[in-house]
Scaffold this motif. Sequence first.
Motif, PDB file in Angstrom:
ATOM      1  N   VAL A  73       0.838  -1.204   0.000  1.00  0.00           N
ATOM      2  CA  VAL A  73       0.000   0.000   0.000  1.00  0.00           C
ATOM      3  C   VAL A  73       0.871   1.252   0.000  1.00  0.00           C
ATOM      4  O   VAL A  73       0.606   2.209  -0.739  1.00  0.00           O
ATOM      5  N   ILE A  74       1.928   1.255   0.801  1.00  0.00           N
ATOM      6  CA  ILE A  74       2.832   2.406   0.853  1.00  0.00           C
ATOM      7  C   ILE A  74       3.501   2.608  -0.502  1.00  0.00           C
ATOM      8  O   ILE A  74       3.591   3.729  -1.003  1.00  0.00           O
ATOM      9  N   LYS A  75       3.959   1.527  -1.104  1.00  0.00           N
ATOM     10  CA  LYS A  75       4.610   1.606  -2.410  1.00  0.00           C
ATOM     11  C   LYS A  75       3.642   2.141  -3.457  1.00  0.00           C
ATOM     12  O   LYS A  75       3.999   2.999  -4.265  1.00  0.00           O
ATOM     13  N   ARG A  76       2.407   1.654  -3.436  1.00  0.00           N
ATOM     14  CA  ARG A  76       1.398   2.119  -4.388  1.00  0.00           C
ATOM     15  C   ARG A  76       1.119   3.612  -4.188  1.00  0.00           C
ATOM     16  O   ARG A  76       0.997   4.367  -5.146  1.00  0.00           O
ATOM     17  N   ARG A  77       1.058   4.050  -2.935  1.00  0.00           N
ATOM     18  CA  ARG A  77       0.804   5.457  -2.647  1.00  0.00           C
ATOM     19  C   ARG A  77       1.942   6.328  -3.182  1.00  0.00           C
ATOM     20  O   ARG A  77       1.708   7.381  -3.754  1.00  0.00           O
ATOM     21  N   LYS A  78       3.184   5.871  -3.003  1.00  0.00           N
ATOM     22  CA  LYS A  78       4.323   6.628  -3.523  1.00  0.00           C
ATOM     23  C   LYS A  78       4.283   6.690  -5.041  1.00  0.00           C
ATOM     24  O   LYS A  78       4.555   7.730  -5.629  1.00  0.00           O
ATOM     25  N   GLN A  79       3.949   5.582  -5.682  1.00  0.00           N
ATOM     26  CA  GLN A  79       3.860   5.575  -7.141  1.00  0.00           C
ATOM     27  C   GLN A  79       2.763   6.503  -7.622  1.00  0.00           C
ATOM     28  O   GLN A  79       2.930   7.208  -8.616  1.00  0.00           O
ATOM     29  N   ASP A  80       1.645   6.520  -6.917  1.00  0.00           N
ATOM     30  CA  ASP A  80       0.551   7.414  -7.286  1.00  0.00           C
ATOM     31  C   ASP A  80       0.962   8.871  -7.125  1.00  0.00           C
ATOM     32  O   ASP A  80       0.614   9.717  -7.947  1.00  0.00           O
ATOM     33  N   ALA A  81       1.723   9.165  -6.058  1.00  0.00           N
ATOM     34  CA  ALA A  81       2.176  10.533  -5.826  1.00  0.00           C
ATOM     35  C   ALA A  81       3.146  10.968  -6.919  1.00  0.00           C
ATOM     36  O   ALA A  81       3.059  12.087  -7.432  1.00  0.00           O
ATOM     37  N   VAL A  82       4.068  10.090  -7.292  1.00  0.00           N
ATOM     38  CA  VAL A  82       5.018  10.405  -8.358  1.00  0.00           C
ATOM     39  C   VAL A  82       4.269  10.603  -9.666  1.00  0.00           C
ATOM     40  O   VAL A  82       4.540  11.529 -10.426  1.00  0.00           O
ATOM     41  N   SER A  83       3.309   9.745  -9.934  1.00  0.00           N
ATOM     42  CA  SER A  83       2.521   9.853 -11.154  1.00  0.00           C
ATOM     43  C   SER A  83       1.750  11.169 -11.180  1.00  0.00           C
ATOM     44  O   SER A  83       1.678  11.833 -12.207  1.00  0.00           O
ATOM     45  N   ALA A  84       1.179  11.557 -10.053  1.00  0.00           N
ATOM     46  CA  ALA A  84       0.433  12.813  -9.978  1.00  0.00           C
ATOM     47  C   ALA A  84       1.365  14.001 -10.198  1.00  0.00           C
ATOM     48  O   ALA A  84       1.004  14.964 -10.873  1.00  0.00           O
ATOM     49  N   ASP A  85       2.580  13.931  -9.631  1.00  0.00           N
ATOM     50  CA  ASP A  85       3.552  14.997  -9.838  1.00  0.00           C
ATOM     51  C   ASP A  85       3.929  15.097 -11.306  1.00  0.00           C
ATOM     52  O   ASP A  85       4.040  16.182 -11.856  1.00  0.00           O
ATOM     53  N   MET A  86       4.136  13.948 -11.944  1.00  0.00           N
ATOM     54  CA  MET A  86       4.497  13.946 -13.364  1.00  0.00           C
ATOM     55  C   MET A  86       3.355  14.502 -14.199  1.00  0.00           C
ATOM     56  O   MET A  86       3.582  15.235 -15.155  1.00  0.00           O
ATOM     57  N   ASP A  87       2.140  14.147 -13.841  1.00  0.00           N
ATOM     58  CA  ASP A  87       0.994  14.644 -14.579  1.00  0.00           C
ATOM     59  C   ASP A  87       0.911  16.162 -14.465  1.00  0.00           C
ATOM     60  O   ASP A  87       0.596  16.847 -15.431  1.00  0.00           O
ATOM     61  N   ALA A  88       1.207  16.696 -13.282  1.00  0.00           N
ATOM     62  CA  ALA A  88       1.172  18.139 -13.092  1.00  0.00           C
ATOM     63  C   ALA A  88       2.277  18.807 -13.900  1.00  0.00           C
ATOM     64  O   ALA A  88       2.077  19.869 -14.486  1.00  0.00           O
ATOM     65  N   GLU A  89       3.449  18.178 -13.952  1.00  0.00           N
ATOM     66  CA  GLU A  89       4.561  18.740 -14.717  1.00  0.00           C
ATOM     67  C   GLU A  89       4.310  18.646 -16.214  1.00  0.00           C
ATOM     68  O   GLU A  89       4.823  19.444 -16.982  1.00  0.00           O
ATOM     69  N   ASP A  90       3.555  17.650 -16.640  1.00  0.00           N
ATOM     70  CA  ASP A  90       3.344  17.403 -18.058  1.00  0.00           C
ATOM     71  C   ASP A  90       2.154  18.160 -18.629  1.00  0.00           C
ATOM     72  O   ASP A  90       1.748  17.888 -19.754  1.00  0.00           O
ATOM     73  N   ALA A  91       1.605  19.072 -17.888  1.00  0.00           N
ATOM     74  CA  ALA A  91       0.427  19.795 -18.359  1.00  0.00           C
ATOM     75  C   ALA A  91       0.760  20.551 -19.637  1.00  0.00           C
ATOM     76  O   ALA A  91       1.848  21.080 -19.815  1.00  0.00           O
ATOM     77  N   VAL A  92      -0.202  20.613 -20.526  1.00  0.00           N
ATOM     78  CA  VAL A  92      -0.002  21.268 -21.816  1.00  0.00           C
ATOM     79  C   VAL A  92      -0.103  22.776 -21.625  1.00  0.00           C
ATOM     80  O   VAL A  92      -0.997  23.278 -20.950  1.00  0.00           O
ATOM     81  N   TYR A  93       0.799  23.469 -22.259  1.00  0.00           N
ATOM     82  CA  TYR A  93       0.788  24.924 -22.217  1.00  0.00           C
ATOM     83  C   TYR A  93       0.828  25.436 -23.649  1.00  0.00           C
ATOM     84  O   TYR A  93       1.714  25.096 -24.416  1.00  0.00           O
ATOM     85  N   TYR A  94      -0.156  26.192 -24.011  1.00  0.00           N
ATOM     86  CA  TYR A  94      -0.185  26.770 -25.345  1.00  0.00           C
ATOM     87  C   TYR A  94      -0.050  28.276 -25.234  1.00  0.00           C
ATOM     88  O   TYR A  94      -0.735  28.920 -24.443  1.00  0.00           O
ATOM     89  N   GLU A  95       0.809  28.828 -26.072  1.00  0.00           N
ATOM     90  CA  GLU A  95       0.916  30.276 -26.188  1.00  0.00           C
ATOM     91  C   GLU A  95      -0.304  30.761 -26.962  1.00  0.00           C
ATOM     92  O   GLU A  95      -0.751  30.101 -27.894  1.00  0.00           O
ATOM     93  N   LYS A  96      -0.790  31.912 -26.615  1.00  0.00           N
ATOM     94  CA  LYS A  96      -1.956  32.443 -27.310  1.00  0.00           C
ATOM     95  C   LYS A  96      -1.638  32.764 -28.771  1.00  0.00           C
ATOM     96  O   LYS A  96      -2.516  32.778 -29.606  1.00  0.00           O
ATOM     97  N   ALA A  97      -0.372  32.997 -29.070  1.00  0.00           N
ATOM     98  CA  ALA A  97       0.008  33.343 -30.431  1.00  0.00           C
ATOM     99  C   ALA A  97      -0.052  32.144 -31.370  1.00  0.00           C
ATOM    100  O   ALA A  97      -0.014  32.305 -32.566  1.00  0.00           O
TER     101      ALA A  97
END
Length: 165
Positions: A73-97
């Motif tokens: 359970v602890i290992k799964r929680r850590k993996q989920d946290a890392v995955s959530a962090d990666m998802d936040a870092e991987d967010a798409v950013y588009y310039e308005k131009a």
Amino acid sequence: MKKMLYEQLVAYILDHQDRFYRLAYSYTKNQEDALDAVQNAVCKALEAYENIRNADAIKTWFYRILINECLRVIKRRKQDAVSADMDAEDAVYYEKAYDQENVDDELEKLEPDVQEIIKLRFFEEMSLKEIAAITGYNLNTVKTKLYRGLKLLKENMEEAALWVV
């Protein structure tokens, strides 16, 4: 003999369930995770009770199952946290131009495997693990290709913006 062993195991679990929860909570530090760990340990123990060689070993046998479940359970929680962090870092950013056509044009300039990874990640919203399974690449290879591709895409788009201005 097996029926008696099963009944002893059930009695032991019922008599000591509060101890099991306390131990699980001391590992997980979370009520829901502790309850999940205990429930999974009980299920696994009841399914595998025939593996008990000695009725005197029920306690150590069950605690080993419970601890392994807590660690899982602890290992799964850590993996989920890392995955959530990666998802936040991987967010798409588009310039308005830039409109979608410009992004598609710049994306087409990348290598086909990098294009595929970027499209699966951002257009299909797949996880990096899913992309690795689909493409057959190692997870770290997918990450490397994704981040290099995004860097190149950003550089190409910035360069294109300089020509437009």
